[in-house]
Design an enzyme around this catalytic site. Sequence first.
Site, PDB file in Angstrom:
ATOM      1  N   THR A   1       3.180   3.920   8.032  1.00  0.00           N
ATOM      2  CA  THR A   1       3.691   4.925   7.096  1.00  0.00           C
ATOM      3  C   THR A   1       4.572   5.988   7.747  1.00  0.00           C
ATOM      4  O   THR A   1       4.354   6.379   8.893  1.00  0.00           O
ATOM      5  CB  THR A   1       2.495   5.515   6.326  1.00  0.00           C
ATOM      6  OG1 THR A   1       2.178   4.563   5.328  1.00  0.00           O
ATOM      7  CG2 THR A   1       2.792   6.826   5.657  1.00  0.00           C
TER       8      THR A   1
ATOM      9  N   ASN B   1       0.838  -1.203   0.000  1.00  0.00           N
ATOM     10  CA  ASN B   1       0.000   0.000   0.000  1.00  0.00           C
ATOM     11  C   ASN B   1       0.873   1.253   0.000  1.00  0.00           C
ATOM     12  O   ASN B   1       1.709   1.382  -0.910  1.00  0.00           O
ATOM     13  CB  ASN B   1      -1.127  -0.023   1.040  1.00  0.00           C
ATOM     14  CG  ASN B   1      -0.758  -0.268   2.481  1.00  0.00           C
ATOM     15  OD1 ASN B   1      -0.284  -1.340   2.825  1.00  0.00           O
ATOM     16  ND2 ASN B   1      -0.977   0.691   3.345  1.00  0.00           N
ATOM     17  N   ASP B   2       0.744   2.142   0.937  1.00  0.00           N
ATOM     18  CA  ASP B   2       1.305   3.503   0.823  1.00  0.00           C
ATOM     19  C   ASP B   2       2.786   3.546   0.442  1.00  0.00           C
ATOM     20  O   ASP B   2       3.590   2.755   0.959  1.00  0.00           O
ATOM     21  CB  ASP B   2       1.230   4.241   2.161  1.00  0.00           C
ATOM     22  CG  ASP B   2      -0.051   4.018   2.914  1.00  0.00           C
ATOM     23  OD1 ASP B   2      -0.972   3.409   2.384  1.00  0.00           O
ATOM     24  OD2 ASP B   2      -0.105   4.462   4.073  1.00  0.00           O
TER      25      ASP B   2
ATOM     26  N   ASP C   1      -9.528   9.373   5.498  1.00  0.00           N
ATOM     27  CA  ASP C   1      -9.778   7.972   5.825  1.00  0.00           C
ATOM     28  C   ASP C   1     -11.216   7.576   5.489  1.00  0.00           C
ATOM     29  O   ASP C   1     -11.467   6.477   4.997  1.00  0.00           O
ATOM     30  CB  ASP C   1      -9.499   7.788   7.321  1.00  0.00           C
ATOM     31  CG  ASP C   1      -9.390   6.342   7.720  1.00  0.00           C
ATOM     32  OD1 ASP C   1      -9.232   5.488   6.836  1.00  0.00           O
ATOM     33  OD2 ASP C   1      -9.457   6.058   8.930  1.00  0.00           O
TER      34      ASP C   1
HETATM   35  N1  DQQ Z   1      -1.715   3.003   5.757  1.00  0.00           N
HETATM   36  C1  DQQ Z   1      -0.811   2.807   6.847  1.00  0.00           C
HETATM   37  C2  DQQ Z   1      -1.150   3.867   7.832  1.00  0.00           C
HETATM   38  C3  DQQ Z   1      -1.810   4.887   7.005  1.00  0.00           C
HETATM   39  C4  DQQ Z   1      -2.619   4.062   6.059  1.00  0.00           C
HETATM   40  C5  DQQ Z   1      -0.961   1.413   7.370  1.00  0.00           C
HETATM   41  C6  DQQ Z   1      -3.059   4.806   4.839  1.00  0.00           C
HETATM   42  O1  DQQ Z   1       0.001   4.358   8.488  1.00  0.00           O
HETATM   43  O2  DQQ Z   1      -2.586   5.771   7.761  1.00  0.00           O
HETATM   44  O3  DQQ Z   1      -0.665   0.461   6.390  1.00  0.00           O
HETATM   45  O4  DQQ Z   1      -3.340   3.940   3.790  1.00  0.00           O
END
Ligand code: DQQ
Length: 640
Positions: free
Chosen positions: A185, A124-125, A337
């Site tokens: 992240t 992901n991020d 979010d």
């Molecule tokens: N992904 C991370 C978090 C963040 C979220 C966890 C955003 O730190 O807030 O995998 O996609």
Amino acid sequence: MDASRTSDQPYTLLPEDPSVATPPVESRQRRPIRGFIGILASVMFLLSLVGLIVNENPKSPSRMVIPENNLEDPSNVRPRGEMEGVSAKSYPSVRDRLSYNWTKSEFAWQRTAYHFQPEKNWMNDPDGPLFHMGWYHLFYQYNPDSAVWGNITWGHTISRDLIHWLYLPLAMVPDHWYDINGVWTGSATTLPNGTIVMLYTGDTNDAVQVQNLAYPANLSDPLLLDWVKYSDNPVITPPTGIETDEFRDPTTAWAGPNGTWHILIGSRLNTTIGIALVYETTDFKTYNLLDHPLHTVNGTGMWECVDFYPISTNSTNGLDTSVTGPGIKHVLKASLDNLKLDYYAIGTYNAENVTWTPDDQEMDVGIGLQVDYGRYYASKTFYDQNKGRRILWGWINETDTEYDDLAKGWASVQTIPRVVTYDNKTRTNILQWPVEEIESLRLNCTEFEDVALEPGSLVPLDIGMATQLDISAEFEIQSDSLEAMLGETPTELECSVANNRTSLGPFGLAVLADESLSELTPIYFRIVKTANGSLMTLFCTDESRSSKATEVFRRLYGTVVPVLHGEKFTMRILVDHSIVESFAQGGRRVITSRVYPTEAIYGNAKLFLFNNATDLNVTATLKIWEMNSAFIHPFPFNEM
Ligand code: DQQ
């Protein structure tokens, strides 16, 4: 059948009857001699395709049939990651939908050729991007064990040019009480003496979100292979009044006037107020929370992955994160979010008071502009001191089922890195443009000049393989059509599907379309009249007919895009298998799309120009490059 149809012939762009497909236009088309490399690549690709087809079992005749649900609402699906206090990681959940029963070759086609993605499993991020000793480093949220979110570590990859990547070993894994539930992240800060500081969120053994410090074990290692977690972590814990599971994603630090550094951490107040908290530090080990946040916006909910950076208003040069002064604005971005969307606003930063004010309150963070209007989240910029530019990364999630992600063994892609500049023509938005290095992947170019698109016309473009493309298109319209529009009833400023014909739109390109147009992804402009009588332009992507696999989410994306007096309507589209990144008007608006065609794949993927307006003549000029694949492989340690 004629390539162009006139408005008195009944015509719908998305036909039920596949016989409307028309032969390619040959006229007005210049095709430069294709180079040897292009021919060789095509031959090799065809051979590999034959191999795939020969090895593949015929499709199962008993695919499960699911009732058609055109543009679907994911809001009733419980997201993965909710228990941990983070956002939806994928939808629908593994149990919600039946699979299309994709074949191996169909799954193989969905994997991208020139976007960064890990060899396997979930990503992901983007995290902590930086440039060090000749290498671009990208870290990313990564599950080393599965193709769904969980057990989050930091994957690590490096590149000389932001296009070809070498995978490195994991940079950080959950191995301390303060990040045992996940190394989440974070961002890198390169200090003036070259030291690199990494701040990241750890999810503790008690599911509390804390901020941790890490740094490279050996700064003279260009690969930055080993990372040391600070012995006194965590360096920041959730302050009073902030939920312990809503406090995450530290930004890159910027230097204040008195040798202090500042960072932001995203959170939420009273369930609805998105907030960017400011911390001050001199040594990155101890921090003070300022008595005022940098910014809050009511009704926007939890802010994840906040980003804050300066942008020059009179130059296209990027700025180091600490630069302030005249001719500089500051961009504040938050990932919402609740909506899974990235919003930003441009404003003015006061370094003395550590305050930031949006230029336009009505276009504040979370209620104004999105970074990308498509499938895109958790973006992050960094200052590239190598080329003096600011580069933006963003995460593109899947829109198929988790079941299918597990079956194919991977999920998620990063966007092509984009250069961010200020749009000093509109003075209201940033511009995003793919890094110039991507042009090194361009193979043969096909040009089409002044293709006439009468109302209701559809023009197949004969370009050969159409699954890896870089398309640059300009559309000119007849201005007397605009005058006719002024007498019309005002419409909503919202995109509607591509087969909804109105007087001045839609017109654009349909990518990943099969010959019979049973599948297609149109990207288009539509000019509409607003309630106050003015004309505005919408830029849209319609996924509703992109796939016959009914379980994948297909959305209609889009927004208003400024088209200034004297400007043509322009778009650039990067097609890379299941990814379509579309940039309108030089990057004023961007839509990233995820599509999973069942028919319009491999050699069956075609490209069409269309004008589905009822009263508008359009002329299109295009350059279309076939794109090579990027070299994305493990770092060759054994060859050193
Ligand atoms: N992904 C991370 C978090 C963040 C979220 C966890 C955003 O730190 O807030 O995998 O996609």
